[in-house]
Design a protein around this motif. Structure first.
Motif, short mmCIF file in Angstrom:
data_model
loop_
_atom_site.label_atom_id
_atom_site.label_comp_id
_atom_site.label_asym_id
_atom_site.label_seq_id
_atom_site.Cartn_x
_atom_site.Cartn_y
_atom_site.Cartn_z
N ARG A 90 -9.34 8.04 -0.44
CA ARG A 90 -8.99 9.34 0.15
C ARG A 90 -7.52 9.41 0.57
O ARG A 90 -7.00 10.50 0.84
N ALA A 91 -6.84 8.23 0.65
CA ALA A 91 -5.43 8.22 1.08
C ALA A 91 -4.48 7.92 -0.07
O ALA A 91 -3.29 7.72 0.14
N SER A 95 -0.01 15.90 -6.34
CA SER A 95 0.43 16.90 -5.36
C SER A 95 1.16 16.30 -4.17
O SER A 95 1.72 17.01 -3.33
N THR A 96 1.14 14.94 -4.04
CA THR A 96 1.77 14.27 -2.89
C THR A 96 3.28 14.52 -2.90
O THR A 96 3.93 14.40 -3.94
N SER A 97 3.80 14.88 -1.73
CA SER A 97 5.25 15.08 -1.65
C SER A 97 5.96 13.90 -0.97
O SER A 97 7.11 13.60 -1.27
N ALA A 120 0.86 -1.20 0.00
CA ALA A 120 0.00 0.00 0.00
C ALA A 120 0.89 1.24 0.00
O ALA A 120 1.77 1.37 0.86
N TRP A 121 0.66 2.13 -0.98
CA TRP A 121 1.31 3.44 -0.98
C TRP A 121 0.25 4.46 -0.60
O TRP A 121 -0.77 4.61 -1.29
N LEU A 122 0.54 5.21 0.46
CA LEU A 122 -0.43 6.18 0.96
C LEU A 122 0.20 7.58 0.98
O LEU A 122 1.41 7.74 1.23
N ASP A 123 -0.64 8.58 0.74
CA ASP A 123 -0.20 9.97 0.83
C ASP A 123 0.06 10.27 2.31
O ASP A 123 -0.84 10.20 3.15
#
Length: 446
Positions: free
Chosen positions: A429-430, A435-437, A359-362
């Motif tokens: 939502r995650a 825009s994720t840094s 899982a890759w999450l912001d």
């Protein structure tokens, strides 16, 4: 010239391969006529033996009398003597069992200890023909099936019953002939216990109308032993054909079981090994006609109709563990395996992994501490790619998860919001956005 009973004993030992005459046998002797005759026969046959006696301290002076009586016999026969005393009532209370079960457990545990530490090959008990008939008759009345109708077996593990061929009258005649004295346990004279009721009432009434009842039943028992061998062979073939193991679970094809003949017997022998009672068997067989998802829960397992199969799965203990995960933790062990956490700068990340186990999450959507727990009814999330929320129970139906698979699902949540159904789907939502840094990568190792 050897007595016929002695010849019969030696023949019985040979025919049933009870033991080799060079081996030393531990004789369980209570002081009653059966065990006294057994000890006397072993001495006359020149067989190597020692005597063991248990005092259960249930009959006060009588128990002490029996203990002394057996000790004197051991001295007279010049056999090693082993004795012990039990607080049977205390054991029964602490283990929540009846006095009879307590006495049996204590006796056999101790006899095995003496056997294994003193060089004895087997423990011999003095069960005779009528004991075996009583057992078979009691089992017949209880409805235990074919396995209960073979009576007492001549040999099970380290226990042998060398007098099973002999009738009680023959043992009494031997005792009289050899002027053997013996003691009577007063509890044998009462009808307090089921066996005594059969011994004092049922069998004598049968013998009134048919004097050879015990002998005839003993002959039937011998036939049952042989029939049981064939029964187990056939049953083994059916089980091999019907049962497929998948990890902790077992699968049975519904159509194949429905066509099995005789269905009731085959089903009973299969499902009773998974905690099924005779009262539950009709419910289990009803699953053959039911829709998917129906199940019957036994004491140890759940039998579930899952499309064209019956799935048998262990009942999981309701542990409902909850794991709190802090920001500093890189590895977390839990019931479903292990989670590995790391933080990745988006500019160095590469493409998003396609594996459901990653899982890759912001990172901006992840607030620690995280909570890792089993899912529960009422849980919902926004599946990746969807703008609408969905209940997990509905999501699992879409995923075609079976009941056992659902029970193994964990969720990872942040501030009471589910981020990831572990190993399945992240929350929309995650997800990682342009825009994720910073990305939090979580890898599942099952």
């Amino acid at each position: 010239m050897p007595h016929q009973l002695l010849n019969n004993l030696l023949n019985f030992i040979r025919e049933h391969f009870l033991f080799d005459p060079s081996q030393k046998i531990l004789l369980a002797v209570s002081g009653g006529v059966d065990s006294m005759v057994m000890a006397s026969l072993f001495k006359e046959a020149g067989l190597l033996a020692g005597i063991a006696h248990c005092n259960f301290q249930l009959r006060e002076e009588e128990s002490v009398r029996d203990e002394n009586f057996v000790r004197n016999l051991a001295e007279k026969l010049e056999m090693p003597f082993h004795e012990t005393r039990f607080d049977t009532e205390a054991y029964a209370t602490s283990n929540k069992v009846s006095i009879q079960i307590a006495a049996r457990e204590l006796r056999y545990q101790w006899l095995e200890e003496i056997r294994s530490t003193n060089g004895y090959a087997y423990i011999a008990t003095a069960h005779h023909l009528q004991d075996s008939v009583e057992t078979a008759l009691m089992n017949f009345v209880k409805g235990t099936g074919i396995a209960g109708l073979h009576g007492i077996l001549p040999k099970t593990d380290k226990i042998i019953r060398p007098l099973l061929f002999a009738e009680k009258d023959t043992l009494l005649a031997w005792a009289a002939r050899r002027q053997l004295t013996f003691v009577e346990d007063s509890s044998n004279a009462t009808d307090k216990y089921t066996r005594n009721f059969f011994r004092h009432h049922v069998i004598p009434m049968m013998q009134e109308s048919m004097p050879a009842a015990v002998k005839n039943m003993a002959a039937s028992i011998e036939k049952m032993k042989e029939a049981e061998i064939l029964y187990q062979e056939a049953l083994g073939r059916h089980k091999k054909s019907l049962l497929t193991q998948q990890g902790e679970n077992w699968l049975i094809p519904v159509l194949k079981l429905q066509k099995s003949v005789p269905l009731q017997t085959i089903a009973w022998e299969i499902f009773r090994e998974f905690g099924c009672t005779s009262n539950q068997l009709p419910q289990v067989l009803n699953l053959l006609e039911s829709e998917s998802g129906r199940y019957v829960e036994t004491s140890t397992h759940r039998v579930i109709r899952n499309r064209a199969w019956l799935m048998i799965t262990p009942v999981q203990a309701d542990e409902s563990p909850v794991v709190a995960i802090s920001e500093e933790q890189s590895h977390v062990h839990f019931g479903g395996g292990q989670l590995q956490f790391r933080t990745i700068e988006k500019q160095h990340a590469g493409s998003i992994p396609q594996s459901a186990d990653v899982a890759w999450l912001d990172a901006s959507q992840v607030v620690f501490p995280l909570i890792l727990r089993k899912w529960k009814q009422g849980d919902y999330f926004y599946p990746l790619g969807m703008r609408k929320k969905k209940k997990l129970s509905r999501f699992f139906i879409d995923q075609k998860l079976s009941i056992p698979q659902k029970e193994q699902v964990w969720v990872l949540e942040s501030q009471k919001r589910i981020l990831w159904i572990v190993g399945m789907r992240i929350d929309d939502r995650a997800k990682v956005l342009p825009s994720t840094s910073e990305i939090i990568s979580i890898q599942l190792q099952k």
